[in-house]
Design a protein around this motif. Structure first.
Motif, PDB file in Angstrom:
ATOM      1  N   LEU A  64       0.934   8.932  -5.986  1.00  0.00           N
ATOM      2  CA  LEU A  64       0.141  10.140  -5.761  1.00  0.00           C
ATOM      3  C   LEU A  64       1.034  11.346  -5.514  1.00  0.00           C
ATOM      4  O   LEU A  64       2.157  11.223  -5.028  1.00  0.00           O
ATOM      5  CB  LEU A  64      -0.773   9.937  -4.548  1.00  0.00           C
ATOM      6  CG  LEU A  64      -1.700   8.717  -4.565  1.00  0.00           C
ATOM      7  CD1 LEU A  64      -2.471   8.647  -3.253  1.00  0.00           C
ATOM      8  CD2 LEU A  64      -2.640   8.759  -5.742  1.00  0.00           C
ATOM      9  N   ILE A  88      -7.369  10.074  -7.122  1.00  0.00           N
ATOM     10  CA  ILE A  88      -6.851   9.081  -6.175  1.00  0.00           C
ATOM     11  C   ILE A  88      -7.447   7.704  -6.475  1.00  0.00           C
ATOM     12  O   ILE A  88      -6.730   6.694  -6.518  1.00  0.00           O
ATOM     13  CB  ILE A  88      -7.169   9.508  -4.731  1.00  0.00           C
ATOM     14  CG1 ILE A  88      -6.300  10.711  -4.341  1.00  0.00           C
ATOM     15  CG2 ILE A  88      -6.951   8.354  -3.755  1.00  0.00           C
ATOM     16  CD1 ILE A  88      -6.743  11.403  -3.068  1.00  0.00           C
ATOM     17  N   THR A 116       0.838   4.302  -2.908  1.00  0.00           N
ATOM     18  CA  THR A 116       0.554   5.715  -2.656  1.00  0.00           C
ATOM     19  C   THR A 116       1.683   6.627  -3.122  1.00  0.00           C
ATOM     20  O   THR A 116       1.491   7.843  -3.206  1.00  0.00           O
ATOM     21  CB  THR A 116       0.274   5.971  -1.167  1.00  0.00           C
ATOM     22  OG1 THR A 116       1.409   5.558  -0.381  1.00  0.00           O
ATOM     23  CG2 THR A 116      -0.958   5.205  -0.707  1.00  0.00           C
ATOM     24  N   ALA A 143      -5.026   3.936   2.796  1.00  0.00           N
ATOM     25  CA  ALA A 143      -4.463   5.062   3.549  1.00  0.00           C
ATOM     26  C   ALA A 143      -3.961   4.600   4.915  1.00  0.00           C
ATOM     27  O   ALA A 143      -2.874   4.984   5.352  1.00  0.00           O
ATOM     28  CB  ALA A 143      -5.511   6.157   3.709  1.00  0.00           C
ATOM     29  N   GLN A 199      -1.841  12.673  -1.490  1.00  0.00           N
ATOM     30  CA  GLN A 199      -1.579  11.874  -0.292  1.00  0.00           C
ATOM     31  C   GLN A 199      -2.211  12.524   0.938  1.00  0.00           C
ATOM     32  O   GLN A 199      -2.752  11.837   1.810  1.00  0.00           O
ATOM     33  CB  GLN A 199      -0.074  11.711  -0.085  1.00  0.00           C
ATOM     34  CG  GLN A 199       0.599  10.813  -1.120  1.00  0.00           C
ATOM     35  CD  GLN A 199       2.089  10.688  -0.884  1.00  0.00           C
ATOM     36  OE1 GLN A 199       2.617  11.102   0.149  1.00  0.00           O
ATOM     37  NE2 GLN A 199       2.797  10.121  -1.856  1.00  0.00           N
ATOM     38  N   LEU A 258      -5.886  11.903   0.728  1.00  0.00           N
ATOM     39  CA  LEU A 258      -6.153  10.498   1.034  1.00  0.00           C
ATOM     40  C   LEU A 258      -6.097  10.239   2.536  1.00  0.00           C
ATOM     41  O   LEU A 258      -6.926   9.502   3.081  1.00  0.00           O
ATOM     42  CB  LEU A 258      -5.137   9.614   0.311  1.00  0.00           C
ATOM     43  CG  LEU A 258      -5.224   8.109   0.582  1.00  0.00           C
ATOM     44  CD1 LEU A 258      -6.586   7.550   0.177  1.00  0.00           C
ATOM     45  CD2 LEU A 258      -4.110   7.361  -0.146  1.00  0.00           C
ATOM     46  N   LEU A 271      -5.112   4.535  -7.561  1.00  0.00           N
ATOM     47  CA  LEU A 271      -5.049   3.383  -6.657  1.00  0.00           C
ATOM     48  C   LEU A 271      -5.881   2.207  -7.149  1.00  0.00           C
ATOM     49  O   LEU A 271      -5.834   1.127  -6.567  1.00  0.00           O
ATOM     50  CB  LEU A 271      -5.522   3.792  -5.250  1.00  0.00           C
ATOM     51  CG  LEU A 271      -4.698   4.871  -4.541  1.00  0.00           C
ATOM     52  CD1 LEU A 271      -5.266   5.131  -3.151  1.00  0.00           C
ATOM     53  CD2 LEU A 271      -3.228   4.456  -4.441  1.00  0.00           C
ATOM     54  N   SER A 276       0.831  -1.202   0.000  1.00  0.00           N
ATOM     55  CA  SER A 276       0.000   0.000   0.000  1.00  0.00           C
ATOM     56  C   SER A 276       0.866   1.253   0.000  1.00  0.00           C
ATOM     57  O   SER A 276       0.558   2.242  -0.669  1.00  0.00           O
ATOM     58  CB  SER A 276      -0.933  -0.005   1.216  1.00  0.00           C
ATOM     59  OG  SER A 276      -1.888  -1.040   1.110  1.00  0.00           O
TER      60      SER A 276
END
Length: 222
Positions: free
Chosen positions: A155, A193, A152, A209, A160, A163, A197, A148
């Protein structure tokens, strides 16, 4: 008019939720079920826009109901009504296409805004559920945390930040207020986002997140 199916085996819970929803002129409770099997039958009959489903019900539990509705009435967005002890079901519920999680003790405004969000194709995550999830993930980090975290990095810094606030259960309006931006800009960030993702809704984005360590404690009233 948003047409809602309400399913809970506790009469008093159904009565309370129905009362809250019917204070909104554009929401109508079209059917009520006291067990899971009845919920599936009524959903097929009434084709509601949103189904509010208790996780624990006789005959068929809420998660099984969610899976059935995904197959038989895919246009119905499902919101799970949960209690603090049922956070462990969230990952399984995501697999069943659930669009939101609300605590039975949620602020009535969260319930109403959640129904509106899911009816319009969005999703909802109670701030209290978000905080509980964050606590649990800190206690027992997921093996997916590294993955994960890598996802991220695709981004931007601002994405971020958005998120992380989304993961804390903040609405677009709350995020906009916190960042001193207009709500339309936040919607654009959230859409980007989701695309980056490869997630369908806010709940799935929130899980990422948490796992990536982007969520911080926030004062939702500030």
């Amino acid at each position: 008019m948003i047409r809602v199916l309400l399913a809970d085996d506790e009469t008093i819970i159904r009565a309370g939720v129905r009362y809250i929803l019917t204070t909104e002129p554009d929401i109508e409770v079209v059917a009520e079920a006291s067990d899971g099997r009845e919920a599936v039958e009524l959903a097929r009959k009434h084709r509601p826009d949103v189904a509010l489903i208790d996780i624990r019900m006789p005959e068929m539990d809420g998660l099984t109901v969610a899976g059935e509705l995904r197959s038989t009435t895919p246009q119905t967005g499902v919101i799970m009504l949960t209690t603090f002890g049922e956070d462990k079901y969230i990952e399984r519920a995501l697999d069943q296409g659930v669009a939101g999680f609300l605590l039975k003790a949620s602020d009535p405004r969260d319930l109403i805004s959640g129904v509106h969000a899911v009816a319009s194709g969005g999703s909802c995550l109670s701030p209290l559920v978000a905080r509980r999830l964050m606590t649990e993930l800190r206690r027992a980090p997921s093996p997916r945390s590294e993955v994960s975290g890598q996802r991220t990095t695709l981004l931007t810094k601002r994405e971020q930040e958005v998120l992380g606030m989304l993961g804390a259960g903040m609405s677009n309006a709350q995020i906009a207020q916190r960042l001193h931006l207009v709500e339309g800009t936040i919607k654009t960030y959230v859409s980007a986002i989701f695309t980056q993702l490869e997630v369908r809704n806010r709940v799935q984005a929130a899980i990422i997140a948490y796992e990536a360590g982007l969520v911080q404690e926030v004062d939702l009233n500030g």
